[in-house]
Design an enzyme around this catalytic site. Structure first.
Site, PDB file in Angstrom:
ATOM      1  N   GLU A  23       4.143  44.504  63.927  1.00  0.00           N
ATOM      2  CA  GLU A  23       5.431  44.033  64.395  1.00  0.00           C
ATOM      3  C   GLU A  23       5.566  44.935  65.972  1.00  0.00           C
ATOM      4  O   GLU A  23       5.338  46.104  65.986  1.00  0.00           O
ATOM      5  CB  GLU A  23       6.619  44.173  63.834  1.00  0.00           C
ATOM      6  CG  GLU A  23       6.364  43.111  62.708  1.00  0.00           C
ATOM      7  CD  GLU A  23       7.774  42.967  61.710  1.00  0.00           C
ATOM      8  OE1 GLU A  23       8.126  41.997  61.195  1.00  0.00           O
ATOM      9  OE2 GLU A  23       8.575  43.970  61.690  1.00  0.00           O
ATOM     10  N   CYS A  42       8.471  47.746  72.853  1.00  0.00           N
ATOM     11  CA  CYS A  42       8.237  48.807  71.352  1.00  0.00           C
ATOM     12  C   CYS A  42       7.029  48.444  70.777  1.00  0.00           C
ATOM     13  O   CYS A  42       6.779  47.358  70.225  1.00  0.00           O
ATOM     14  CB  CYS A  42       9.525  48.620  70.519  1.00  0.00           C
ATOM     15  SG  CYS A  42       9.469  49.875  69.364  1.00  0.00           S
ATOM     16  N   CYS A  86       2.661  53.178  57.834  1.00  0.00           N
ATOM     17  CA  CYS A  86       2.824  54.761  58.003  1.00  0.00           C
ATOM     18  C   CYS A  86       3.003  55.509  56.786  1.00  0.00           C
ATOM     19  O   CYS A  86       3.549  55.225  55.690  1.00  0.00           O
ATOM     20  CB  CYS A  86       4.546  54.787  58.921  1.00  0.00           C
ATOM     21  SG  CYS A  86       4.614  56.361  59.433  1.00  0.00           S
ATOM     22  N   CYS A 111       9.188  58.907  55.868  1.00  0.00           N
ATOM     23  CA  CYS A 111      10.446  58.976  56.275  1.00  0.00           C
ATOM     24  C   CYS A 111      11.485  58.110  55.571  1.00  0.00           C
ATOM     25  O   CYS A 111      11.412  57.091  55.379  1.00  0.00           O
ATOM     26  CB  CYS A 111      10.978  58.875  57.763  1.00  0.00           C
ATOM     27  SG  CYS A 111      10.001  60.121  58.674  1.00  0.00           S
ATOM     28  N   CYS A 145      13.500  54.797  57.044  1.00  0.00           N
ATOM     29  CA  CYS A 145      12.748  53.986  57.641  1.00  0.00           C
ATOM     30  C   CYS A 145      12.128  52.766  56.884  1.00  0.00           C
ATOM     31  O   CYS A 145      11.244  52.900  55.787  1.00  0.00           O
ATOM     32  CB  CYS A 145      11.665  54.800  58.466  1.00  0.00           C
ATOM     33  SG  CYS A 145      10.631  53.714  59.627  1.00  0.00           S
ATOM     34  N   CYS A 154      15.694  49.441  65.494  1.00  0.00           N
ATOM     35  CA  CYS A 154      15.154  50.649  65.013  1.00  0.00           C
ATOM     36  C   CYS A 154      15.169  51.032  63.773  1.00  0.00           C
ATOM     37  O   CYS A 154      16.044  51.181  63.016  1.00  0.00           O
ATOM     38  CB  CYS A 154      15.779  51.907  65.715  1.00  0.00           C
ATOM     39  SG  CYS A 154      15.055  53.463  65.512  1.00  0.00           S
TER      40      CYS A 154
END
Length: 387
Positions: free
Chosen positions: A95, A108, A115, A119, A122, A357
């Site tokens: 995305e 962005c 990933c 974290c 996220c 975010c």
């Protein structure tokens, strides 16, 4: 492989010059012409490049291509934020988000499919990790977004190209590029670096170093490497003021604790003569948003060229966290400012289309063998082994 076309998208100037010289026997100025057509004019068809000799264009058709990602879906937020799901291959999707503001337009972009940093707050991390994006796939996000935002489609003939060139909007709508999408950019260093060089090149997207921002969770060896090789704005996902809490929220901290990370950050500033480093701090209700956390953070940053960007947590399905109340965020910010640490609160954009975010999830077939938060190896393990 014989007969395979080379994707020119994502080749920095030196590599493109080498390609046209070695593969096509052409002069370096041909590479410069190509860069202008690809990045400034958004051309993907060699036949539209009217100032290139016909025989050179014919050669390009035989050995090269300009291949960009495919748009799967597009969503537009009530605040004007746009999110594209882009197909990377038969099953993978990433995305990319465009955030319009009165004085700038920020894109962005993603650097990986998924990933592995794990974290806990996220959405991307919860999808797992599949692979790194190539330089072409990284640059392709910018190329595609610029085309979608510019209006006129790619010319179908040289004459049409000349006509469209004069009618395009004079102001470039993408003024800033941030590596804050899916993935850890420094874990894909070998492909992120050439992409950034294209963003900075005056024949590429011609952005100043302050308008290209790389956000990292804290891969210390690569921060030192970046300091030697490329000058861009650096943002660090800190999210906690002490190691005990950051070990929980950002598992890479167990390999590179806060003191080691900050030493690398201050080295980066010194090496690149930078103005400041932005530290991102997501506000999690009852977790990291207490006044004592603000005071601990102030002690870490006092006297340094640092800015704290407080990010209201954006909820996603399955998360155990909640957003800090507005009053808690305001108090946290005031404590930092009162202690001489510059702090701002990021305005949430695009949350109604899951483009805010920490909300980007894409479509990821998880191939992660070891996730940092679940099976972290003993302290002898280095980030180079994790990549």
């Amino acid at each position: 492989m014989a007969g395979e076309r080379v994707n020119l998208l994502g080749l920095p100037r030196a590599q493109l010059e080498a390609f046209v010289a070695e593969r096509l026997g052409a002069k370096p100025f041909r590479a410069r012409q190509l860069m202008k057509w690809i990045y400034r004019r958004g051309a993907a068809d060699f036949s539209a490049m009217s100032d290139l000799a016909q025989d050179f264009r014919a050669q390009l058709h035989e050995v090269a291509e300009i291949a960009v990602p495919q748009i799967v879906t597009e969503q537009v937020s009530s605040d004007g934020t746009r999110k594209w799901m882009l197909r990377m291959d038969a099953v993978q999707g990433i995305e990319t988000v465009y955030i319009p503001e009165p004085d700038r337009g920020t894109l962005c972009i993603s650097s990986q499919v998924g990933c592995a940093m794990d974290c806990t707050f996220c959405a991307t991390a919860q999808q797992g990790f599949n692979r790194n994006l190539s330089a072409a796939e990284i640059v392709g996000q910018v190329w595609l977004a610029q085309r979608e935002l510019a209006g006129p489609r790619q010319a179908e003939s040289p004459r049409q190209a000349e006509s469209l060139e004069g009618r395009r909007a004079p102001a470039r709508r993408i003024t800033n590029i941030v590596f804050m999408g899916m993935g850890e950019p420094l874990a894909n260093y070998r492909n992120v670096l050439p992409a950034m060089r294209i963003f900075l090149d005056d024949l590429g997207y011609d952005l100043s170093r302050r308008r290209v921002t790389l956000s990292t969770s804290g891969l210390v060896p690569q921060i030192y490497k970046l300091a030697e090789e490329c000058n861009v704005a650096l943002a660090v996902s800190l999210h906690a003021p002490n190691d005990e809490l950051r070990d929980e929220l950002v598992p890479i901290n167990r390999i590179h604790p806060i003191a080691e990370l900050l030493t690398a950050c201050w080295h980066y500033l010194d090496q690149q003569n930078g103005r400041s480093i932005t530290f991102e701090y997501v506000m999690l209700d009852g977790v990291n948003d207490k006044p004592e956390h603000a005071r601990q953070l102030a002690r870490l940053m006092r006297g340094r060229a640092a800015k704290i960007n407080l990010i209201p947590f954006n909820v996603f399905p399955g998360t155990r966290y909640r957003r800090s109340p507005a009053a808690a965020i305001l108090k946290f910010r005031d404590i930092l400012n009162d202690h001489g640490v510059r702090a701002t609160t990021r305005r949430t954009r695009g949350d109604d289309i899951d483009a805010a975010c920490g909300q980007l999830a894409g479509k990821v077939t998880d191939r992660t063998l070891v996730r940092l938060g679940t099976k972290l190896i003993a302290g002898s393990r280095t980030t180079a082994e994790i990549q």
